[in-house]
Design an enzyme around this catalytic site. Structure first.
Site, PDB file in Angstrom:
ATOM      1  N   PRO A 121      30.085 -28.438 -17.455  1.00 37.23           N
ATOM      2  CA  PRO A 121      30.014 -29.454 -18.077  1.00 37.23           C
ATOM      3  C   PRO A 121      30.452 -29.239 -19.466  1.00 37.23           C
ATOM      4  CG  PRO A 121      27.964 -29.248 -16.831  1.00 37.23           C
ATOM      5  CD  PRO A 121      28.690 -28.150 -16.677  1.00 37.23           C
ATOM      6  N   GLU A 122      31.506 -29.858 -20.009  1.00 36.67           N
ATOM      7  CA  GLU A 122      31.883 -29.534 -21.441  1.00 36.67           C
ATOM      8  C   GLU A 122      31.697 -30.945 -21.926  1.00 36.67           C
ATOM      9  OE1 GLU A 122      35.961 -27.950 -21.479  1.00 36.67           O
ATOM     10  OE2 GLU A 122      35.713 -27.004 -19.685  1.00 36.67           O
ATOM     11  N   LYS A 146      27.697 -29.675 -26.368  1.00 35.09           N
ATOM     12  CA  LYS A 146      27.261 -29.872 -25.088  1.00 35.09           C
ATOM     13  C   LYS A 146      26.071 -29.997 -24.815  1.00 35.09           C
ATOM     14  CE  LYS A 146      31.311 -26.608 -24.312  1.00 35.09           C
ATOM     15  NZ  LYS A 146      31.625 -25.399 -23.773  1.00 35.09           N
ATOM     16  N   ARG A 179      37.848 -15.084 -19.505  1.00 40.00           N
ATOM     17  CA  ARG A 179      37.759 -16.302 -18.445  1.00 40.00           C
ATOM     18  C   ARG A 179      38.986 -16.543 -17.739  1.00 40.00           C
ATOM     19  NH1 ARG A 179      34.103 -18.224 -22.167  1.00 40.00           N
ATOM     20  NH2 ARG A 179      33.256 -19.999 -21.001  1.00 40.00           N
TER      21      ARG A 179
END
Length: 315
Positions: free
Chosen positions: A2-3, A58, A301
């Site tokens: 979730p961003e 967030k 990442r």
DNA sequence: CACTTGACCTGTCCGC
DNA sequence: TGCGGACAGGTCAAGT
């Protein structure tokens, strides 16, 4: 996962469902998911009525009439799913003769994640990822599910929320009306010697950007994620600002991105991934030039780029 | 101080 | 088939 767009989608859903509801009970099966002392929960949450649901970066905030707020971070696999008690949940569907239709399952065993867009998550809740259950006066429930247990919800006095370390450090909202391209450039300049991807992911620079929208906006601006911030021209910085605005707004419109776990307050997936240009598209054609998208590692990442559109310049 | 890496967790997928 | 290991990605603590 979730961003900003996913959390905003959850907020929009909960803002329609929760205000006015009163909590009657709270259960939790994992202390780190909800670390408050039972005495505080009993005093400030049981019997409390939801006033509003907000978002910052967030993080979700549910404000109560007890002047306490639930501060919620979904981290990677968190979900907040609201389930109301509908009559059809309690009673089997009848055919025109008033008989129970044959073959229907009152408790469907289809689970979210089986690969069908219409899979029902709600009908199977709670499940083994459920960490916290808030029950309301009308016997509706808010389930906080979190497979990996990184997320949390914490009860704070409303007046203390702004002084939480995260809120003191977090950068501006990228979609705020008063957040300009010049502001963006100045915020990035705080991290001149790191990579542009690391700067975008740094919540103290800009709030709400995560791995998906970092890769997507950098592709849009034709910037390689490993480019040093101080080597990015004003023009490129402006383009990146525009692209970031574009992908964040589009993603909110599409209800966010569902890769594996994310669902909204009604348990439904988001569809941004259908529009993604590079994220999770390694080995597929770049929509601009048809070169195959490659996956690498930047800022620790998984990072997706078009090797032709996004050259790494070191001038 | 600026920046990078590891820890927190569980589930899935890949290679042997 | 089973099993170990890599990987997924948000944030903070710890390390360089």
């Amino acid at each position: 996962m979730p961003e900003l767009p996913e959390v905003e989608t959850v907020r929009i859903g909960l803002a329609k469902l929760l205000p006015g509801r009163k909590i009657t009970s709270v259960t939790s099966d994992w202390e780190k998911s909800f670390p408050n002392a039972k005495s505080d929960v009993d005093t400030f949450l049981i019997g409390a009525m939801v006033l509003r649901v907000r978002r910052r970066a967030k993080v979700l905030l549910i404000d109560f009439d007890t002047e306490y707020s639930l501060v919620i971070h979904l981290k990677m696999t968190g979900q907040l799913v609201f389930v109301s008690k509908h009559p059809e949940d309690k009673h089997p569907k009848l055919n025109s003769n008033g008989e129970v239709k044959t073959g229907q399952k009152l408790k469907p065993e289809i689970r979210f994640g089986a690969g069908h867009p219409n899979d029902s998550l709600i009908s199977t809740l709670p499940d083994r990822s459920t960490r916290v259950i808030l029950t309301f006066l009308d016997n509706s429930h808010l389930y906080f599910n979190d497979q990996r247990k990184f997320g949390w919800m914490k009860l704070f006095p409303a007046v203390e929320v702004p002084s939480i370390d995260f809120f003191k450090r977090v950068g501006p909202e990228p979609l705020a009306d008063d957040f300009t391209s010049d502001d963006f450039k100045q915020r990035l300049a705080r991290r001149p010697r790191t990579t542009i991807k690391a700067a975008l992911l740094d919540q103290s620079v800009i709030a709400g950007v995560g791995n998906i929208y970092a890769d997507e906006s950098l592709w849009g601006a034709r910037i390689h994620p490993a480019t040093r911030v101080d080597l990015i021209s004003s023009k490129k910085s402006h383009t990146l600002y525009d692209e970031l605005q574009f992908v964040l707004r589009l993603a909110i419109e599409k209800g966010g991105s569902t890769d594996k776990n994310y669902v909204n307050a009604e348990g439904k997936r988001g569809s941004y991934m259908d529009f993604a240009r590079v994220f999770r598209r390694e080995g597929l054609a770049c929509p601009r030039c048809s070169t195959l998208i490659v996956k690498s590692r930047v800022a620790g990442r998984g990072t997706h780029t078009c090797p032709r559109c996004q050259k790494l310049t070191k001038e």
